[in-house]
Design a protein around this motif. Structure first.
Motif, PDB file in Angstrom:
ATOM      1  N   UNK A  10     -81.925 -72.460 -38.862  1.00  0.00           N
ATOM      2  CA  UNK A  10     -81.190 -71.234 -38.566  1.00  0.00           C
ATOM      3  C   UNK A  10     -81.168 -71.062 -37.053  1.00  0.00           C
ATOM      4  N   UNK A  11     -80.014 -70.774 -36.545  1.00  0.00           N
ATOM      5  CA  UNK A  11     -79.900 -70.575 -35.105  1.00  0.00           C
ATOM      6  C   UNK A  11     -79.392 -69.168 -34.837  1.00  0.00           C
ATOM      7  N   UNK A  12     -79.767 -68.636 -33.704  1.00  0.00           N
ATOM      8  CA  UNK A  12     -79.420 -67.270 -33.345  1.00  0.00           C
ATOM      9  C   UNK A  12     -78.313 -67.261 -32.299  1.00  0.00           C
ATOM     10  N   UNK A  13     -77.580 -66.155 -32.263  1.00  0.00           N
ATOM     11  CA  UNK A  13     -76.506 -66.027 -31.277  1.00  0.00           C
ATOM     12  C   UNK A  13     -77.107 -65.886 -29.879  1.00  0.00           C
ATOM     13  N   UNK A  14     -76.342 -66.288 -28.903  1.00  0.00           N
ATOM     14  CA  UNK A  14     -76.775 -66.178 -27.498  1.00  0.00           C
ATOM     15  C   UNK A  14     -77.073 -64.726 -27.144  1.00  0.00           C
ATOM     16  N   UNK A  15     -76.269 -63.807 -27.654  1.00  0.00           N
ATOM     17  CA  UNK A  15     -76.457 -62.378 -27.384  1.00  0.00           C
ATOM     18  C   UNK A  15     -77.803 -61.907 -27.934  1.00  0.00           C
ATOM     19  N   UNK A  16     -78.123 -62.289 -29.173  1.00  0.00           N
ATOM     20  CA  UNK A  16     -79.392 -61.905 -29.792  1.00  0.00           C
ATOM     21  C   UNK A  16     -80.570 -62.491 -29.013  1.00  0.00           C
ATOM     22  N   UNK A  17     -80.456 -63.741 -28.623  1.00  0.00           N
ATOM     23  CA  UNK A  17     -81.530 -64.393 -27.869  1.00  0.00           C
ATOM     24  C   UNK A  17     -81.745 -63.710 -26.524  1.00  0.00           C
ATOM     25  N   UNK A  18     -80.661 -63.287 -25.887  1.00  0.00           N
ATOM     26  CA  UNK A  18     -80.798 -62.565 -24.626  1.00  0.00           C
ATOM     27  C   UNK A  18     -81.473 -61.214 -24.837  1.00  0.00           C
ATOM     28  N   UNK A  19     -81.221 -60.586 -25.983  1.00  0.00           N
ATOM     29  CA  UNK A  19     -81.946 -59.351 -26.321  1.00  0.00           C
ATOM     30  C   UNK A  19     -83.443 -59.644 -26.364  1.00  0.00           C
ATOM     31  N   UNK A  20     -83.819 -60.726 -27.041  1.00  0.00           N
ATOM     32  CA  UNK A  20     -85.240 -61.078 -27.161  1.00  0.00           C
ATOM     33  C   UNK A  20     -85.872 -61.326 -25.794  1.00  0.00           C
ATOM     34  N   UNK A  21     -85.123 -61.947 -24.908  1.00  0.00           N
ATOM     35  CA  UNK A  21     -85.637 -62.275 -23.581  1.00  0.00           C
ATOM     36  C   UNK A  21     -85.521 -61.114 -22.602  1.00  0.00           C
ATOM     37  N   UNK A  22     -84.854 -60.039 -23.024  1.00  0.00           N
ATOM     38  CA  UNK A  22     -84.677 -58.888 -22.137  1.00  0.00           C
ATOM     39  C   UNK A  22     -83.674 -59.171 -21.026  1.00  0.00           C
ATOM     40  N   UNK A  23     -82.751 -60.085 -21.280  1.00  0.00           N
ATOM     41  CA  UNK A  23     -81.755 -60.446 -20.271  1.00  0.00           C
ATOM     42  C   UNK A  23     -80.461 -59.662 -20.483  1.00  0.00           C
ATOM     43  N   UNK A  24     -79.727 -59.470 -19.403  1.00  0.00           N
ATOM     44  CA  UNK A  24     -78.450 -58.758 -19.457  1.00  0.00           C
ATOM     45  C   UNK A  24     -77.462 -59.587 -20.271  1.00  0.00           C
ATOM     46  N   UNK A  25     -76.704 -58.895 -21.106  1.00  0.00           N
ATOM     47  CA  UNK A  25     -75.724 -59.554 -21.940  1.00  0.00           C
ATOM     48  C   UNK A  25     -74.313 -59.313 -21.410  1.00  0.00           C
ATOM     49  N   UNK A  26     -73.403 -60.242 -21.709  1.00  0.00           N
ATOM     50  CA  UNK A  26     -72.003 -60.086 -21.301  1.00  0.00           C
ATOM     51  C   UNK A  26     -71.111 -60.515 -22.454  1.00  0.00           C
TER      52      UNK A  26
END
Length: 174
Positions: A10-26
């Motif tokens: 199972x792979x996660x979306x880039x947006x979700x992964x950025x949420x986990x890392x606390x990174x800004x999303x675009x």
């Protein structure tokens, strides 16, 4: 996969992964969203024909989310399209997850303490985090190729049997 060093397909979306890392999303983190936004912006004079309102039908919940108070009744026009795109992007990248993310992060923090995750987020990309979370399996051919045999006589039969046994292991056993 992170805890048991196993492969989870199972792979996660880039947006979700950025949420986990606390990174800004675009919007570029969600390719379908970026395409939709380009189409809306390119609609020009035909924008009203799209029948858009300041609301989003959430396929995950089956409910309509208003982007602004009374948004379901407010039509998107060429005069307010920029405001719509900003609100829609914010909903897709932030608001959509606001109820679930605290629980997801709480679970993740049971495995990876917040301070470690914060430091980790400075050196790991979302794609690398995805591999860590989902696993990538172990490529036995690479493992064999880069194994250095030292401290004993290389006996081809013993080494050959070792690799035969390893190939019979499950991903978790490897």
């Amino acid at each position: 996969a992170l805890v048991y060093q196993a492969y989870a397909p199972a792979h996660f979306s880039r947006c979700f992964l950025k949420h986990l890392l606390g990174q800004k999303r675009s919007i570029d983190d969600v390719p379908a969203l970026a395409d939709q936004m380009k189409q809306v912006r390119a609609a020009g004079d035909t924008l009203e024909m799209l029948c858009l309102t300041f609301s989003v039908d959430d396929s995950m919940t089956g409910q309509t989310a208003e982007l602004t108070l009374g948004g379901a009744d407010k039509e998107v026009t060429s005069k307010n399209v920029d405001s719509y795109l900003q609100m829609r992007s914010n909903w897709e990248l932030e608001k959509r997850f606001e109820h679930a993310m605290p629980y997801v992060l709480k679970g993740l923090h049971c495995i990876v303490p917040p301070d470690v995750l914060e430091a980790f987020s400075q050196i790991v990309s979302p794609e690398e985090l995805d591999v860590l979370l989902a696993g990538n399996g172990i490529n036995i051919t690479d493992w064999q190729e880069y194994t250095e045999y030292s401290g004993f006589e290389e006996d081809p039969i013993i080494i050959q049997r070792f690799w035969e046994i390893v190939e019979g292991f499950t991903t978790q056993e490897r």
